[in-house]
Design a protein around this motif. Sequence first.
Motif, PDB file in Angstrom:
ATOM      1  N   GLU A  66     -16.219 -17.326  21.400  1.00 52.99           N
ATOM      2  CA  GLU A  66     -14.885 -17.121  20.829  1.00 52.99           C
ATOM      3  C   GLU A  66     -14.923 -16.137  19.659  1.00 52.99           C
ATOM      4  O   GLU A  66     -14.096 -15.217  19.578  1.00 52.99           O
ATOM      5  CB  GLU A  66     -14.304 -18.455  20.359  1.00 52.99           C
ATOM      6  CG  GLU A  66     -12.940 -18.331  19.729  1.00 52.99           C
ATOM      7  CD  GLU A  66     -12.418 -19.666  19.201  1.00 52.99           C
ATOM      8  OE1 GLU A  66     -11.424 -19.618  18.463  1.00 52.99           O
ATOM      9  OE2 GLU A  66     -12.987 -20.726  19.515  1.00 52.99           O
ATOM     10  N   GLU A  69     -15.733 -12.537  20.955  1.00 57.53           N
ATOM     11  CA  GLU A  69     -14.587 -11.972  21.670  1.00 57.53           C
ATOM     12  C   GLU A  69     -13.455 -11.605  20.711  1.00 57.53           C
ATOM     13  O   GLU A  69     -12.865 -10.526  20.835  1.00 57.53           O
ATOM     14  CB  GLU A  69     -14.101 -12.940  22.748  1.00 57.53           C
ATOM     15  CG  GLU A  69     -15.049 -13.031  23.928  1.00 57.53           C
ATOM     16  CD  GLU A  69     -14.614 -14.026  24.991  1.00 57.53           C
ATOM     17  OE1 GLU A  69     -13.597 -14.740  24.789  1.00 57.53           O
ATOM     18  OE2 GLU A  69     -15.288 -14.091  26.040  1.00 57.53           O
ATOM     19  N   ARG A 100      -7.546 -13.699  28.710  1.00 56.79           N
ATOM     20  CA  ARG A 100      -7.805 -14.956  28.025  1.00 56.79           C
ATOM     21  C   ARG A 100      -6.592 -15.827  27.751  1.00 56.79           C
ATOM     22  O   ARG A 100      -6.684 -16.775  27.027  1.00 56.79           O
ATOM     23  CB  ARG A 100      -8.508 -14.689  26.712  1.00 56.79           C
ATOM     24  CG  ARG A 100      -9.688 -15.535  26.285  1.00 56.79           C
ATOM     25  CD  ARG A 100     -10.167 -16.557  27.242  1.00 56.79           C
ATOM     26  NE  ARG A 100     -11.511 -16.298  27.614  1.00 56.79           N
ATOM     27  CZ  ARG A 100     -12.569 -16.948  27.213  1.00 56.79           C
ATOM     28  NH1 ARG A 100     -12.481 -17.959  26.440  1.00 56.79           N
ATOM     29  NH2 ARG A 100     -13.757 -16.623  27.600  1.00 56.79           N
ATOM     30  N   ARG A 106      -9.872 -14.037  32.610  1.00 59.39           N
ATOM     31  CA  ARG A 106     -10.835 -14.251  31.531  1.00 59.39           C
ATOM     32  C   ARG A 106     -11.610 -12.957  31.278  1.00 59.39           C
ATOM     33  O   ARG A 106     -11.616 -12.050  32.104  1.00 59.39           O
ATOM     34  CB  ARG A 106     -11.803 -15.356  31.911  1.00 59.39           C
ATOM     35  CG  ARG A 106     -11.116 -16.697  32.144  1.00 59.39           C
ATOM     36  CD  ARG A 106     -12.096 -17.762  32.577  1.00 59.39           C
ATOM     37  NE  ARG A 106     -13.145 -17.996  31.610  1.00 59.39           N
ATOM     38  CZ  ARG A 106     -13.048 -18.799  30.554  1.00 59.39           C
ATOM     39  NH1 ARG A 106     -11.941 -19.463  30.339  1.00 59.39           N
ATOM     40  NH2 ARG A 106     -14.056 -18.956  29.719  1.00 59.39           N
ATOM     41  N   TRP A 107     -12.289 -12.906  30.134  1.00 54.57           N
ATOM     42  CA  TRP A 107     -13.169 -11.779  29.857  1.00 54.57           C
ATOM     43  C   TRP A 107     -14.249 -11.730  30.932  1.00 54.57           C
ATOM     44  O   TRP A 107     -14.811 -12.775  31.298  1.00 54.57           O
ATOM     45  CB  TRP A 107     -13.854 -11.965  28.510  1.00 54.57           C
ATOM     46  CG  TRP A 107     -13.048 -11.595  27.315  1.00 54.57           C
ATOM     47  CD1 TRP A 107     -11.796 -12.033  26.999  1.00 54.57           C
ATOM     48  CD2 TRP A 107     -13.455 -10.740  26.264  1.00 54.57           C
ATOM     49  NE1 TRP A 107     -11.402 -11.495  25.808  1.00 54.57           N
ATOM     50  CE2 TRP A 107     -12.408 -10.696  25.327  1.00 54.57           C
ATOM     51  CE3 TRP A 107     -14.604 -10.012  26.011  1.00 54.57           C
ATOM     52  CZ2 TRP A 107     -12.477  -9.949  24.170  1.00 54.57           C
ATOM     53  CZ3 TRP A 107     -14.673  -9.265  24.846  1.00 54.57           C
ATOM     54  CH2 TRP A 107     -13.617  -9.225  23.940  1.00 54.57           C
TER      55      TRP A 107
END
Length: 171
Positions: A66, A69, A100, A106-107
């Motif tokens: 987290e 990112e 996200r 998602r990444w």
Amino acid sequence: MKEPVVQLSEAEYRDVWERFDAEFAFRPSMNPATWPSIKEPLDSVTWSLASLDDDPGYERLDRLVEVVEKGLAACVPPQGTLFALDWQHASFRFSPHLVRGSEQERWPLSPYPDGDYYIYLSEDFLTGSFSHPWEESLCLFGHGLLDFVSAEIDDILGSSVRRSGLPPHRA
């Protein structure tokens, strides 16, 4: 970009990897004598990921992902993109601001190496991350990214093992 995550074409994949190899002197190896496997930039800090071995609920790993990112996204303009490179596998260009969410993709990949080298790079190659699966390390580079995340990464992983490619006492 129309899609938030796009797999690189063969030509772009080759071009991006050739540039990465040239700029970072990438030397993939399982041999500790050859590590680090890139020429770590002057604006870089590298941490060991070994402390995550004792993270049974993956709470620190989730926090690490987290923080990295968020830091990378903060360094990219709203319409900007990042590369997500997976050595010898499909690699991607993606918009960190369009991934996200609950309804969003998602990444691609992760800052944590899951059996291979994972690399995030800004389009100019000045900001990003390099995770080494055998050294169990994470190198973050780029002044803005380091300003944004270093203190939190120290809290998660402990003290760095290298700064600017050198052990802390020599950096």
